[in-house]
Every structure is written in structure tokens, then in C-alpha cells.
Scaffold this motif. Structure first.
Motif, PDB file in Angstrom:
ATOM      1  N   LEU A   1      89.192  60.469  72.229  1.00 46.63           N
ATOM      2  CA  LEU A   1      90.046  59.519  72.660  1.00 46.63           C
ATOM      3  C   LEU A   1      89.404  57.924  72.925  1.00 46.63           C
ATOM      4  CD1 LEU A   1      93.026  58.770  73.741  1.00 46.63           C
ATOM      5  CD2 LEU A   1      92.314  59.509  75.857  1.00 46.63           C
ATOM      6  N   ALA A   2      88.216  57.874  73.028  1.00 47.57           N
ATOM      7  CA  ALA A   2      87.519  56.709  73.326  1.00 47.57           C
ATOM      8  C   ALA A   2      87.330  55.994  71.926  1.00 47.57           C
ATOM      9  CB  ALA A   2      86.214  56.801  73.731  1.00 47.57           C
ATOM     10  N   ALA A   3      87.245  56.823  70.840  1.00 47.73           N
ATOM     11  CA  ALA A   3      87.026  56.221  69.513  1.00 47.73           C
ATOM     12  C   ALA A   3      88.419  56.021  69.080  1.00 47.73           C
ATOM     13  CB  ALA A   3      86.537  57.477  68.468  1.00 47.73           C
ATOM     14  N   VAL A   4      89.328  56.246  69.431  1.00 43.30           N
ATOM     15  CA  VAL A   4      90.799  55.566  69.076  1.00 43.30           C
ATOM     16  C   VAL A   4      90.838  54.511  69.636  1.00 43.30           C
ATOM     17  CG1 VAL A   4      93.475  56.223  69.314  1.00 43.30           C
ATOM     18  CG2 VAL A   4      91.811  58.123  68.782  1.00 43.30           C
ATOM     19  N   VAL A   5      90.511  54.332  70.821  1.00 43.35           N
ATOM     20  CA  VAL A   5      90.673  53.104  71.717  1.00 43.35           C
ATOM     21  C   VAL A   5      89.780  52.231  70.877  1.00 43.35           C
ATOM     22  CG1 VAL A   5      90.013  51.840  73.973  1.00 43.35           C
ATOM     23  CG2 VAL A   5      91.152  54.129  73.834  1.00 43.35           C
ATOM     24  N   ASP A   6      88.441  52.326  70.759  1.00 44.20           N
ATOM     25  CA  ASP A   6      87.750  51.517  70.061  1.00 44.20           C
ATOM     26  C   ASP A   6      88.211  50.987  68.641  1.00 44.20           C
ATOM     27  OD1 ASP A   6      86.104  51.497  72.206  1.00 44.20           O
ATOM     28  OD2 ASP A   6      84.463  52.903  71.204  1.00 44.20           O
ATOM     29  N   TYR A   7      88.529  51.825  67.862  1.00 47.04           N
ATOM     30  CA  TYR A   7      89.105  51.625  66.348  1.00 47.04           C
ATOM     31  C   TYR A   7      90.454  50.573  66.603  1.00 47.04           C
ATOM     32  CZ  TYR A   7      91.147  51.680  61.987  1.00 47.04           C
ATOM     33  OH  TYR A   7      91.965  51.192  61.024  1.00 47.04           O
ATOM     34  N   THR A   8      91.345  51.027  67.553  1.00 47.69           N
ATOM     35  CA  THR A   8      92.403  50.212  67.764  1.00 47.69           C
ATOM     36  C   THR A   8      92.291  48.929  68.194  1.00 47.69           C
ATOM     37  OG1 THR A   8      93.616  52.220  68.281  1.00 47.69           O
ATOM     38  CG2 THR A   8      94.716  50.278  68.910  1.00 47.69           C
ATOM     39  N   ARG A   9      91.397  48.857  69.143  1.00 48.89           N
ATOM     40  CA  ARG A   9      91.141  47.265  69.521  1.00 48.89           C
ATOM     41  C   ARG A   9      90.451  46.492  68.301  1.00 48.89           C
ATOM     42  NH1 ARG A   9      88.436  48.284  75.523  1.00 48.89           N
ATOM     43  NH2 ARG A   9      90.500  48.261  76.681  1.00 48.89           N
ATOM     44  N   THR A  10      89.548  47.223  67.739  1.00 49.48           N
ATOM     45  CA  THR A  10      88.838  46.439  66.625  1.00 49.48           C
ATOM     46  C   THR A  10      89.659  46.125  65.379  1.00 49.48           C
ATOM     47  OG1 THR A  10      86.712  47.389  67.004  1.00 49.48           O
ATOM     48  CG2 THR A  10      86.798  46.547  64.708  1.00 49.48           C
ATOM     49  N   HIS A  11      90.562  46.979  64.956  1.00 52.04           N
ATOM     50  CA  HIS A  11      91.551  46.864  64.007  1.00 52.04           C
ATOM     51  C   HIS A  11      92.610  45.961  64.307  1.00 52.04           C
ATOM     52  CE1 HIS A  11      94.544  47.661  60.677  1.00 52.04           C
ATOM     53  NE2 HIS A  11      95.469  47.698  61.517  1.00 52.04           N
ATOM     54  N   PHE A  12      93.238  46.026  65.613  1.00 51.29           N
ATOM     55  CA  PHE A  12      94.046  44.983  65.983  1.00 51.29           C
ATOM     56  C   PHE A  12      93.492  43.511  66.054  1.00 51.29           C
ATOM     57  CE2 PHE A  12      96.946  48.194  68.079  1.00 51.29           C
ATOM     58  CZ  PHE A  12      97.429  48.909  67.018  1.00 51.29           C
ATOM     59  N   ALA A  13      92.345  43.292  66.619  1.00 52.81           N
ATOM     60  CA  ALA A  13      91.898  42.069  66.717  1.00 52.81           C
ATOM     61  C   ALA A  13      91.445  41.494  65.320  1.00 52.81           C
ATOM     62  CB  ALA A  13      90.458  42.156  67.557  1.00 52.81           C
ATOM     63  N   ASP A  14      91.157  42.229  64.662  1.00 57.83           N
ATOM     64  CA  ASP A  14      90.850  41.645  63.222  1.00 57.83           C
ATOM     65  C   ASP A  14      92.155  41.017  62.311  1.00 57.83           C
ATOM     66  OD1 ASP A  14      88.076  42.323  63.533  1.00 57.83           O
ATOM     67  OD2 ASP A  14      88.290  44.007  62.178  1.00 57.83           O
ATOM     68  N   GLU A  15      93.232  42.101  62.741  1.00 54.68           N
ATOM     69  CA  GLU A  15      94.673  41.825  62.289  1.00 54.68           C
ATOM     70  C   GLU A  15      95.032  40.308  62.769  1.00 54.68           C
ATOM     71  OE1 GLU A  15      97.672  44.316  62.595  1.00 54.68           O
ATOM     72  OE2 GLU A  15      97.053  45.806  61.524  1.00 54.68           O
ATOM     73  N   GLU A  16      94.947  40.269  64.090  1.00 57.42           N
ATOM     74  CA  GLU A  16      95.600  39.273  64.764  1.00 57.42           C
ATOM     75  C   GLU A  16      94.793  37.945  64.706  1.00 57.42           C
ATOM     76  OE1 GLU A  16      95.521  40.533  68.933  1.00 57.42           O
ATOM     77  OE2 GLU A  16      96.919  42.381  68.518  1.00 57.42           O
ATOM     78  N   LYS A  17      93.616  38.026  64.464  1.00 54.18           N
ATOM     79  CA  LYS A  17      92.633  36.714  63.842  1.00 54.18           C
ATOM     80  C   LYS A  17      93.335  36.281  62.655  1.00 54.18           C
ATOM     81  CE  LYS A  17      88.166  34.905  63.453  1.00 54.18           C
ATOM     82  NZ  LYS A  17      86.755  35.101  63.377  1.00 54.18           N
ATOM     83  N   LEU A  18      93.337  36.988  61.567  1.00 50.30           N
ATOM     84  CA  LEU A  18      93.904  36.543  60.362  1.00 50.30           C
ATOM     85  C   LEU A  18      95.308  36.081  60.691  1.00 50.30           C
ATOM     86  CD1 LEU A  18      92.989  39.661  57.847  1.00 50.30           C
ATOM     87  CD2 LEU A  18      92.134  37.292  57.763  1.00 50.30           C
ATOM     88  N   MET A  19      96.033  36.965  61.227  1.00 55.92           N
ATOM     89  CA  MET A  19      97.414  36.193  61.424  1.00 55.92           C
ATOM     90  C   MET A  19      97.505  34.976  62.012  1.00 55.92           C
ATOM     91  SD  MET A  19      99.791  39.597  62.274  1.00 55.92           S
ATOM     92  CE  MET A  19      98.746  40.346  63.152  1.00 55.92           C
ATOM     93  N   SER A  20      96.849  34.738  62.978  1.00 53.81           N
ATOM     94  CA  SER A  20      96.586  33.736  63.869  1.00 53.81           C
ATOM     95  C   SER A  20      96.153  32.296  63.203  1.00 53.81           C
ATOM     96  CB  SER A  20      96.002  33.833  65.143  1.00 53.81           C
ATOM     97  OG  SER A  20      95.973  32.631  65.965  1.00 53.81           O
ATOM     98  N   THR A  21      95.004  32.586  62.534  1.00 48.36           N
ATOM     99  CA  THR A  21      94.284  31.565  61.875  1.00 48.36           C
ATOM    100  C   THR A  21      95.287  31.068  60.846  1.00 48.36           C
ATOM    101  OG1 THR A  21      92.214  32.427  62.344  1.00 48.36           O
ATOM    102  CG2 THR A  21      92.341  31.340  60.316  1.00 48.36           C
ATOM    103  N   ALA A  39      98.379  49.490  75.480  1.00 49.53           N
ATOM    104  CA  ALA A  39      99.008  49.882  76.786  1.00 49.53           C
ATOM    105  C   ALA A  39      98.953  51.447  76.735  1.00 49.53           C
ATOM    106  CB  ALA A  39     100.001  49.124  77.157  1.00 49.53           C
ATOM    107  N   GLN A  40      99.691  51.958  75.949  1.00 47.43           N
ATOM    108  CA  GLN A  40      99.940  53.465  75.839  1.00 47.43           C
ATOM    109  C   GLN A  40      98.649  54.162  75.879  1.00 47.43           C
ATOM    110  OE1 GLN A  40     102.567  54.289  72.652  1.00 47.43           O
ATOM    111  NE2 GLN A  40     104.308  52.942  73.661  1.00 47.43           N
ATOM    112  N   VAL A  41      97.742  53.710  74.970  1.00 47.16           N
ATOM    113  CA  VAL A  41      96.625  54.473  74.708  1.00 47.16           C
ATOM    114  C   VAL A  41      95.853  54.269  75.847  1.00 47.16           C
ATOM    115  CG1 VAL A  41      94.653  54.561  73.327  1.00 47.16           C
ATOM    116  CG2 VAL A  41      96.548  54.176  72.148  1.00 47.16           C
ATOM    117  N   LEU A  42      95.719  53.145  76.339  1.00 52.64           N
ATOM    118  CA  LEU A  42      94.935  53.006  77.892  1.00 52.64           C
ATOM    119  C   LEU A  42      95.301  53.713  79.064  1.00 52.64           C
ATOM    120  CD1 LEU A  42      94.119  49.128  77.488  1.00 52.64           C
ATOM    121  CD2 LEU A  42      92.392  51.156  77.267  1.00 52.64           C
ATOM    122  N   ASP A  43      96.426  53.883  79.033  1.00 52.66           N
ATOM    123  CA  ASP A  43      97.106  54.747  79.999  1.00 52.66           C
ATOM    124  C   ASP A  43      96.802  56.035  79.858  1.00 52.66           C
ATOM    125  OD1 ASP A  43      99.128  55.022  82.366  1.00 52.66           O
ATOM    126  OD2 ASP A  43     100.167  56.076  81.031  1.00 52.66           O
TER     127      ASP A  43
END
Length: 88
Positions: A1-21, A39-43
Motif C-alpha cells: 500500500l505504501a508503494a501505491v501511495v508513493d507511485y501515485t504521488r510521483t506519477h501525479f506530480a509529474d503529470e501535473e507539472k507537465l500540464m501546468s507548465t 484522498a481515497q488511497v490515503l484514507d
């Protein structure tokens, strides 16, 4: 579960940076999808750590399937945009 949280945060942050930039017009909507999933995964992680629930292979598979579907389907919405910017 911790690996899913870490991967999700990294993947989403990379995507969001590209979209925002690059000024992707669907950024806010896409980020909202990310935020809701995080939020669902953290809960879920919080509930597991509090011994409220256990983590089953089924739960992990559902999380994995959501991520794979998100990457293969939802993320494809911004691919043409980023290609037009020379990013992909």
C-alpha cells in the motif's frame, strides 16, 4: 500500500507539472481526479494503519486497475496537447 501511495504521488506530480507548465486547459479537472484518488488511497492507508481494515489482494488489485485505467484512458486526453507543444 505504501508503494501505491508513493507511485501515485510521483506519477501525479509529474503529470501535473507537465500540464501546468504547458498550460493544459483541462489541468484543473485532471488534478481534481488525482486529488480525489489520492484522498481515497490515503484514507485507506490510514484505516489500515489504525487496524480498522486489512489490505487484501483484491483491494490492491482495484487500486492498480484504477491507476492503469487512468493512465491508459484518462491521461490520453492530454497527450495530443503535449505533442502539439513538442513535449511528447
Amino acid at each position: 500500500l505504501a508503494a501505491v501511495v508513493d507511485y501515485t504521488r510521483t506519477h501525479f506530480a509529474d503529470e501535473e507539472k507537465l500540464m501546468s507548465t504547458h498550460g493544459y486547459s483541462g489541468y484543473a479537472e485532471h488534478k481534481a481526479i488525482h486529488d480525489a484518488f489520492v484522498a481515497q488511497v490515503l484514507d485507506l492507508q490510514r484505516r489500515v494503519q489504525a487496524d480498522e481494515i486489512g489490505v487484501s489482494r483484491e483491494v490492491l488489485n482495484r487500486l492498480k486497475n484504477w491507476l492503469v485505467n487512468h493512465i491508459k484512458v484518462t491521461d490520453q486526453d492530454y497527450v495530443p496537447f503535449l505533442k502539439s507543444k513538442g513535449v511528447l
